[in-house]
Scaffold this motif. Structure first.
Motif, PDB file in Angstrom:
ATOM      1  N   UNK A  42      37.699  46.864  32.792  1.00  0.00           N
ATOM      2  CA  UNK A  42      36.627  47.482  32.009  1.00  0.00           C
ATOM      3  C   UNK A  42      35.298  46.784  32.247  1.00  0.00           C
ATOM      4  N   UNK A  43      35.307  45.463  32.388  1.00  0.00           N
ATOM      5  CA  UNK A  43      34.049  44.742  32.586  1.00  0.00           C
ATOM      6  C   UNK A  43      33.409  45.107  33.927  1.00  0.00           C
ATOM      7  N   UNK A  44      34.181  45.000  34.999  1.00  0.00           N
ATOM      8  CA  UNK A  44      33.589  45.247  36.315  1.00  0.00           C
ATOM      9  C   UNK A  44      33.341  46.730  36.569  1.00  0.00           C
ATOM     10  N   UNK A  45      33.973  47.620  35.788  1.00  0.00           N
ATOM     11  CA  UNK A  45      33.652  49.051  35.873  1.00  0.00           C
ATOM     12  C   UNK A  45      32.437  49.401  35.035  1.00  0.00           C
ATOM     13  N   UNK A  46      31.966  48.453  34.261  1.00  0.00           N
ATOM     14  CA  UNK A  46      30.819  48.694  33.411  1.00  0.00           C
ATOM     15  C   UNK A  46      31.127  49.566  32.218  1.00  0.00           C
ATOM     16  N   UNK A  47      32.405  49.631  31.858  1.00  0.00           N
ATOM     17  CA  UNK A  47      32.833  50.485  30.744  1.00  0.00           C
ATOM     18  C   UNK A  47      32.858  49.634  29.474  1.00  0.00           C
TER      19      UNK A  47
END
Length: 368
Positions: free
Chosen positions: A334-339
């Motif tokens: 979720x962090x690296x997907x920007x979610x």
């Protein structure tokens, strides 16, 4: 008349009981009156002596005048202390109970002697046990002695030690990730503050600096959420490795020591069984048999404890790691997907509570 009164006082027999009390006097009233007349009309009694049997009697019959005062007080029923009677009673009590004075001292000495004997026996047993175990250990290392082996249990123990080593490596790497990522979040925080300051001081680039400032603040916020998830992961794995696994390994070490003691006493019993069978040897064999049975029971009990703990540890490990690995994966993705929304839901799902900003910094009082 004075001679008659003094003759009465000198020849009067005054019975004294064992407690120093006067007995019953037959002429108490008349003696009291006569003594009063003598003390009033006669010479000074403090400087006079009365001779038994009249004047001119033998020197051994002299009665001091103080004795008359004692007679007067005794006739009135006053008890006088008798030092000789008290001393005789004390001597009589001591003769009847000759050991009463030293009873407490003897009891203390017996207790101290008993404690010393117990310590000596404990040190002696420890020395014999250490010698036998050391002998058995060197015999096994040099291939001259046999050892009891449970192949299935030994394999499980080896797997546990290998798993613990790999999990400790995960802890080291995850801790390093936290350190590096925390530095990056702090850098993003500082960069966002700088962009905000420049947006206010540069009107021609206000919008551009503002966009970058908002982006860095958002990344900083998401980074703190990810740090919270990774910290929770590290804390849970640390508990599993350094508490749960370590407790099982402690029981395993006790089991291995019990196995060594069991083999040492087993080898000792086998050596005695191969020797002569005279009366003294039979006594030693019987004692060795008792020691062998005691250590065998201890070995069997600890082997059962290790098997049970290994089983529960495996179940607990699967349960804990399933949850923690899922948390780690979802948070990183979720962090690296920007979610941001998915990241927040992940923290809520696994009940991860974030520390408020600045909670790790020392307070103003602590800095002083």
């Amino acid at each position: 008349m004075a001679d008659n009164i003094m003759s009465k006082a000198a020849t009067m027999e005054i019975p004294i009981n064992s407690n120093g009390d006067t007995g019953t006097l037959t002429e108490d009233d008349s003696l009291e009156q006569d003594l009063q007349q003598v003390m009033v009309s006669g010479p000074n009694l403090n400087e006079t002596s009365i001779v038994s049997g009249g004047y001119g009697g033998p020197a051994g019959g002299i009665i001091p005048t103080s004795s008359i005062k004692d007679i007067r007080m005794k006739s009135r029923g006053v008890n006088l202390p008798n030092s000789s009677a008290s001393a005789s009673r004390l001597a009589h009590h001591t003769n009847q109970h000759p050991g009463s004075l030293n009873h407490n001292t003897n009891s203390t000495e017996e207790v101290s002697r008993g404690v010393a004997v117990e310590k000596l026996d404990s040190v002696k047993k420890w020395g014999i046990n250490t010698y036998k175990c050391t002998k058995q250990m060197f015999s096994e290392k040099f291939g001259r002695g046999s050892r009891t082996v449970d192949l299935e249990l030994e394999a499980q123990i080896d797997v546990l030690r290998d798993t613990k080593s790999k999990y400790e490596n995960i802890l080291r790497l995850a801790t390093a990730l936290i350190t590096h990522f925390q530095s990056m979040v702090q850098t993003q925080q500082a960069l966002g503050d700088t962009f905000t300051d420049l947006s206010q001081k540069s009107p021609e680039l206000q919008d551009e600096f503002g966009y970058n400032a908002e982006t860095q603040k958002l990344l900083c916020k998401n980074g703190e959420a990810l740090l919270g998830a990774i910290n929770f992961f590290v804390s849970s794995v640390n508990t599993l490795v350094n508490k749960t696994m370590e407790d099982t390994l402690m029981t395993i070490r006790q089991y291995e020591n019990a196995r060594l003691e069991f083999d040492a006493y087993r080898s000792d019993l086998e050596e005695l069984s191969l020797g002569p069978r005279d009366a003294a040897a039979m006594v030693r064999i019987e004692m060795a048999q008792q020691e062998y049975q005691t250590h065998r029971d201890k070995y069997e009990r600890l082997r059962s404890d290790v098997s049970i703990k290994l089983k529960f540890l495996e179940e607990n490990k699967v349960k804990v790691m399933h949850k923690q690995l899922l948390l780690f994966h979802n948070a990183i993705s979720a962090y690296f997907a920007g979610n941001q929304q998915q990241l927040e839901q992940t923290l809520i799902q696994f009940n991860v509570k974030l520390k408020p900003p600045g909670s790790d910094k020392p307070s103003w009082l602590e800095e002083q």
